[in-house]
Motif scaffolding. Sequence first.
Motif, PDB file in Angstrom:
ATOM      1  N   LEU A  42      91.698 115.477 -29.011  1.00  0.00           N
ATOM      2  CA  LEU A  42      91.848 116.696 -28.224  1.00  0.00           C
ATOM      3  C   LEU A  42      90.794 117.684 -28.545  1.00  0.00           C
ATOM      4  CD1 LEU A  42      94.062 118.418 -26.888  1.00  0.00           C
ATOM      5  CD2 LEU A  42      94.923 118.962 -28.986  1.00  0.00           C
ATOM      6  N   ASN A  43      90.357 117.618 -29.584  1.00  0.00           N
ATOM      7  CA  ASN A  43      89.327 118.877 -30.055  1.00  0.00           C
ATOM      8  C   ASN A  43      88.010 118.357 -30.003  1.00  0.00           C
ATOM      9  OD1 ASN A  43      90.827 121.097 -30.980  1.00  0.00           O
ATOM     10  ND2 ASN A  43      91.984 119.523 -31.878  1.00  0.00           N
ATOM     11  N   THR A  44      87.689 117.303 -29.140  1.00  0.00           N
ATOM     12  CA  THR A  44      86.200 116.851 -28.816  1.00  0.00           C
ATOM     13  C   THR A  44      85.943 116.966 -27.291  1.00  0.00           C
ATOM     14  OG1 THR A  44      86.366 115.422 -30.752  1.00  0.00           O
ATOM     15  CG2 THR A  44      84.448 114.934 -28.935  1.00  0.00           C
ATOM     16  N   ARG A  45      84.934 117.686 -26.972  1.00  0.00           N
ATOM     17  CA  ARG A  45      84.628 117.932 -25.528  1.00  0.00           C
ATOM     18  C   ARG A  45      83.076 117.635 -25.354  1.00  0.00           C
ATOM     19  NH1 ARG A  45      86.602 119.647 -21.074  1.00  0.00           N
ATOM     20  NH2 ARG A  45      88.558 120.537 -21.899  1.00  0.00           N
ATOM     21  N   TYR A  46      82.839 116.778 -24.167  1.00  0.00           N
ATOM     22  CA  TYR A  46      81.596 116.544 -23.668  1.00  0.00           C
ATOM     23  C   TYR A  46      81.180 117.187 -22.322  1.00  0.00           C
ATOM     24  CZ  TYR A  46      82.832 112.667 -26.937  1.00  0.00           C
ATOM     25  OH  TYR A  46      83.310 112.055 -27.847  1.00  0.00           O
ATOM     26  N   SER A  47      80.142 118.098 -22.411  1.00  0.00           N
ATOM     27  CA  SER A  47      80.015 118.791 -21.006  1.00  0.00           C
ATOM     28  C   SER A  47      78.434 118.417 -20.641  1.00  0.00           C
ATOM     29  CB  SER A  47      80.083 120.127 -21.267  1.00  0.00           C
ATOM     30  OG  SER A  47      81.319 120.647 -21.693  1.00  0.00           O
ATOM     31  N   LEU A  48      78.270 118.141 -19.201  1.00  0.00           N
ATOM     32  CA  LEU A  48      76.966 117.922 -18.760  1.00  0.00           C
ATOM     33  C   LEU A  48      76.612 118.832 -17.737  1.00  0.00           C
ATOM     34  CD1 LEU A  48      74.763 115.826 -18.441  1.00  0.00           C
ATOM     35  CD2 LEU A  48      76.105 114.872 -16.609  1.00  0.00           C
ATOM     36  N   THR A  49      75.646 119.596 -17.930  1.00  0.00           N
ATOM     37  CA  THR A  49      74.933 120.537 -17.139  1.00  0.00           C
ATOM     38  C   THR A  49      73.594 119.946 -16.622  1.00  0.00           C
ATOM     39  OG1 THR A  49      73.237 121.747 -18.509  1.00  0.00           O
ATOM     40  CG2 THR A  49      75.768 122.463 -18.646  1.00  0.00           C
ATOM     41  N   ASP A  50      73.157 120.586 -15.643  1.00  0.00           N
ATOM     42  CA  ASP A  50      71.780 119.971 -15.063  1.00  0.00           C
ATOM     43  C   ASP A  50      70.706 120.130 -16.153  1.00  0.00           C
ATOM     44  OD1 ASP A  50      71.755 122.857 -15.119  1.00  0.00           O
ATOM     45  OD2 ASP A  50      70.967 122.743 -12.918  1.00  0.00           O
ATOM     46  N   GLU A  51      70.881 120.650 -17.326  1.00  0.00           N
ATOM     47  CA  GLU A  51      69.811 120.803 -18.350  1.00  0.00           C
ATOM     48  C   GLU A  51      70.054 120.184 -19.627  1.00  0.00           C
ATOM     49  OE1 GLU A  51      68.573 124.828 -18.713  1.00  0.00           O
ATOM     50  OE2 GLU A  51      68.086 125.063 -16.631  1.00  0.00           O
ATOM     51  N   ARG A  52      71.457 120.068 -20.097  1.00  0.00           N
ATOM     52  CA  ARG A  52      71.735 119.664 -21.346  1.00  0.00           C
ATOM     53  C   ARG A  52      72.935 118.727 -21.216  1.00  0.00           C
ATOM     54  NH1 ARG A  52      73.211 125.192 -24.338  1.00  0.00           N
ATOM     55  NH2 ARG A  52      73.871 125.652 -22.353  1.00  0.00           N
ATOM     56  N   ILE A  64      78.856 122.389 -32.484  1.00  0.00           N
ATOM     57  CA  ILE A  64      78.417 122.104 -31.052  1.00  0.00           C
ATOM     58  C   ILE A  64      76.824 121.575 -31.548  1.00  0.00           C
ATOM     59  CG2 ILE A  64      77.448 123.144 -29.075  1.00  0.00           C
ATOM     60  CD1 ILE A  64      79.631 125.543 -29.673  1.00  0.00           C
ATOM     61  N   ASP A  65      76.739 120.426 -30.718  1.00  0.00           N
ATOM     62  CA  ASP A  65      75.418 119.771 -30.821  1.00  0.00           C
ATOM     63  C   ASP A  65      74.986 119.760 -29.080  1.00  0.00           C
ATOM     64  OD1 ASP A  65      73.228 118.743 -31.410  1.00  0.00           O
ATOM     65  OD2 ASP A  65      74.285 116.914 -32.208  1.00  0.00           O
ATOM     66  N   GLU A  66      73.561 119.734 -28.984  1.00  0.00           N
ATOM     67  CA  GLU A  66      73.181 119.586 -27.624  1.00  0.00           C
ATOM     68  C   GLU A  66      72.045 118.787 -27.523  1.00  0.00           C
ATOM     69  OE1 GLU A  66      70.767 123.445 -26.359  1.00  0.00           O
ATOM     70  OE2 GLU A  66      72.981 123.760 -26.421  1.00  0.00           O
ATOM     71  N   ILE A  67      71.793 118.181 -26.363  1.00  0.00           N
ATOM     72  CA  ILE A  67      70.531 117.113 -26.324  1.00  0.00           C
ATOM     73  C   ILE A  67      70.006 117.718 -24.929  1.00  0.00           C
ATOM     74  CG2 ILE A  67      69.610 115.046 -25.863  1.00  0.00           C
ATOM     75  CD1 ILE A  67      72.012 113.959 -27.419  1.00  0.00           C
ATOM     76  N   ARG A 118      71.998 109.550 -16.222  1.00  0.00           N
ATOM     77  CA  ARG A 118      70.818 108.978 -16.477  1.00  0.00           C
ATOM     78  C   ARG A 118      69.802 109.576 -15.142  1.00  0.00           C
ATOM     79  NH1 ARG A 118      68.913 105.268 -12.633  1.00  0.00           N
ATOM     80  NH2 ARG A 118      67.250 103.831 -13.357  1.00  0.00           N
ATOM     81  N   THR A 119      70.690 109.922 -13.780  1.00  0.00           N
ATOM     82  CA  THR A 119      69.687 110.435 -12.676  1.00  0.00           C
ATOM     83  C   THR A 119      69.198 112.061 -13.269  1.00  0.00           C
ATOM     84  OG1 THR A 119      71.210 109.226 -11.342  1.00  0.00           O
ATOM     85  CG2 THR A 119      70.102 111.153 -10.449  1.00  0.00           C
ATOM     86  N   LEU A 120      70.075 112.595 -13.883  1.00  0.00           N
ATOM     87  CA  LEU A 120      69.767 114.097 -14.248  1.00  0.00           C
ATOM     88  C   LEU A 120      68.781 113.962 -15.348  1.00  0.00           C
ATOM     89  CD1 LEU A 120      73.370 115.643 -14.217  1.00  0.00           C
ATOM     90  CD2 LEU A 120      71.455 116.235 -12.570  1.00  0.00           C
ATOM     91  N   SER A 121      68.667 113.049 -16.176  1.00  0.00           N
ATOM     92  CA  SER A 121      67.751 113.119 -17.173  1.00  0.00           C
ATOM     93  C   SER A 121      66.425 112.761 -16.402  1.00  0.00           C
ATOM     94  CB  SER A 121      68.210 112.109 -18.449  1.00  0.00           C
ATOM     95  OG  SER A 121      68.248 110.752 -18.110  1.00  0.00           O
TER      96      SER A 121
END
Length: 136
Positions: A42-52, A64-67, A118-121
């Motif tokens: 419940l308290n883990t969220r994954y978000s994908l943007t066009d940069e991260r 919060i961690d980001e790649i 994969r496409t966005l990376s």
Amino acid sequence: MAEKKIWSEKASMRDFYSTPIHWILTFITVGFYFLIIYLWRLNTRYSLTDERLIIETGILSKHIDEIELFRIKDTKLSQGLCQRFVGLGNISVTSTDSTPDLVMICLPNAKEKREQLRTLSNAARSKKGVRTLVHE
């Protein structure tokens, strides 16, 4: 130009209901196992943007961690038998930064999400002019 959010998702509990080992552990621990897994997902969220790719975790405290997408080297999809029955999957991400390999668990439509990642990376690497060297 602002970042565009592609998707944001929490880990699903659908696999929990179809896996007998989860029920056995829940019964043995008088429900504590279910409660811990439920609160963690419940308290883990994954978000994908066009940069991260952004990962937020934590029940009492937040982490919060980001790649950056241009740093992603490889993505892998794995699905256990029960996950396949309920339409979930795990996505593993390997990157060139100091973040260790990341596994996003129990995501709905994981195959499509991995392909988007994969496409966005690849697009982010092209946009930044980053080239990948292969050593053999």
